[in-house]
Design an enzyme around this catalytic site. Structure first.
Site, short mmCIF file in Angstrom:
data_model
loop_
_atom_site.label_atom_id
_atom_site.label_comp_id
_atom_site.label_asym_id
_atom_site.label_seq_id
_atom_site.Cartn_x
_atom_site.Cartn_y
_atom_site.Cartn_z
N ASP A 136 -24.93 -3.59 -2.57
CA ASP A 136 -24.04 -4.46 -3.35
C ASP A 136 -24.60 -5.02 -4.65
O ASP A 136 -23.90 -5.05 -5.65
CB ASP A 136 -23.53 -5.60 -2.45
CG ASP A 136 -22.35 -6.33 -3.06
OD1 ASP A 136 -21.59 -5.70 -3.80
OD2 ASP A 136 -22.19 -7.52 -2.78
N CYS A 190 -3.44 8.09 1.68
CA CYS A 190 -2.51 6.97 1.49
C CYS A 190 -1.05 7.45 1.49
O CYS A 190 -0.16 6.70 1.89
CB CYS A 190 -2.81 6.25 0.18
SG CYS A 190 -4.32 5.25 0.23
N CYS A 193 2.55 5.37 1.02
CA CYS A 193 2.40 3.96 1.41
C CYS A 193 1.93 3.12 0.23
O CYS A 193 1.00 3.49 -0.48
CB CYS A 193 1.40 3.85 2.55
SG CYS A 193 1.08 2.15 3.09
N CYS A 243 -9.86 -12.98 -0.32
CA CYS A 243 -8.49 -12.68 0.12
C CYS A 243 -8.53 -11.37 0.88
O CYS A 243 -9.11 -10.39 0.41
CB CYS A 243 -7.57 -12.58 -1.09
SG CYS A 243 -5.85 -12.17 -0.69
N CYS A 246 -4.59 -7.40 0.99
CA CYS A 246 -4.39 -5.97 0.73
C CYS A 246 -5.09 -5.11 1.77
O CYS A 246 -4.64 -4.01 2.09
CB CYS A 246 -4.83 -5.60 -0.68
SG CYS A 246 -6.60 -5.73 -1.00
#
Length: 350
Positions: A136, A190, A193, A243, A246
């Site tokens: 990271d 995906c 979608c 958050c 998603c």
């Protein structure tokens, strides 16, 4: 072949599993050739906001060889943090601050890096070569490399999606001078979608597979140091750190098993559903005590209290008035701004 009848790639993966990694896959160092171009476009559009480090080391970030010319292969590893509870369950809890699932347990930097270093030591003993480990903080584009290696694919929310682990993988990378056989790259699954895009409270996706960090609640509550733009404050709701929306709505999460999650990432009770009342009272010493050993510690007291004040303003609970009045006189300008806004919101809600 080794005397155990397995090649080195198979043995690396077996050792990774023994060290707590949920998945491991290999790519050639040049397996994600479009990364530099896509990164340059994203940066030129200013979608990284004030994450200046993204542009400062863009040349190194654009390819593994840009960071380390000697690298031949990239080993991408995923460590699961699949939650046992619905990350959206506290969406309407007015007196609770919501912390992203990934930050409710131990700091993933420490846990993943420990595993990477252990695997690196094993590799040197078993196969030699030189290597470097990353999690990271280095200029490494983990998600494109993870897709190239076959851990999954970058979904329309730009995060990695795994067929086995859904959206809940911490990624780590080992760059090595060994010339290893690559795995099959991930394939986008995906389809039609668009659940992740529709779920975003701030419309942070200008197009599929593209994110504008300046609108993203994770960026606004974690990376952004200044006042949160007024147009996004109501949409933040009770989110005080990150958050999950998603990620949480992705249909592939039905295959994710919380039993596969590393136990270090199990949510601490005080972080799973923290009281806004307690958060609004934090001073520097209390902040450090509460968030010791957590990735949250890096944002500092002022940003956390800023976020908590905005959540209080969105709560409709006039009981926070006294605390917010005090914070409106705080020594930090950003905290004062958030508290004043929150007071105005509660006044309007009466």
């Amino acid at each position: 072949m080794t005397r155990q009848g397995e090649n080195i790639e198979e043995r690396i993966k077996a050792q990774a599993a023994a060290l707590g990694f949920a998945d491991c896959a290999i790519a050639h160092a040049d397996a994600a050739p479009k990364t530099a171009e896509r990164l340059a476009q994203w940066l030129s559009e200013g979608r990284h906001g004030d994450m200046i480090w993204m542009e400062e080391r863009a040349a190194q970030r654009g390819s593994p060889q840009g960071l380390w010319p000697d690298v031949r292969s990239v080993i991408m590893l995923g460590m699961s943090y699949a939650p046992a509870r619905d990350p959206l369950a506290l969406e309407h809890a007015q007196d609770i601050g919501r912390i992203s699932v990934y930050a409710q347990g131990q700091d993933y930097h420490d846990v993943v890096k420990k595993g990477l270093k252990a695997l690196a030591r094993w590799m040197i003993d078993e196969a030699g070569g030189e290597l470097k480990v990353f999690v990271d903080t280095a200029p490494v584009m983990e998600k494109p490399l993870a897709e190239a290696a076959g851990l999954g694919w970058q979904g329309k929310h730009s995060n990695l999606v795994s067929r086995s682990h859904g959206s809940w993988l911490f990624l780590g990378a080992i760059y090595t001078t060994l010339d290893l056989s690559p795995d099959v790259p991930g394939r986008d699954r995906c389809g039609s979608c668009d659940a992740c895009q529709r779920a975003c409270p701030t419309d942070a996706f200008p197009a599929p597979y593209r994110v504008d960090a300046r609108k993203c609640i994770s960026y606004l509550t974690i990376e952004h140091k200044g006042p949160i733009p007024i147009e996004y404050r109501a949409a933040i709701g009770n989110r005080i750190y990150g958050c999950d929306d998603c990620l949480a709505v992705c249909p592939w999460n039905k295959f994710a098993d919380s039993a596969a999650a590393n136990k270090a990432f199990m949510g601490r009770s005080e972080l799973a559903a923290p009281s806004l009342t307690d958060l609004l009272e934090l001073d520097d010493a209390a902040f450090r005590a509460v968030f010791a050993g957590s990735p949250i510690k890096r944002i500092g007291r002022d940003r956390m209290v800023r976020n908590a004040a905005i959540a209080a303003g969105n709560s409709g609970n006039a009981g926070y008035k006294v605390q917010l009045q005090r914070l409106a006189q705080d020594q930090n300008e950003v905290v004062r701004d958030a508290a004043a806004w929150a007071l105005a919101q509660l006044l309007e809600a009466r």
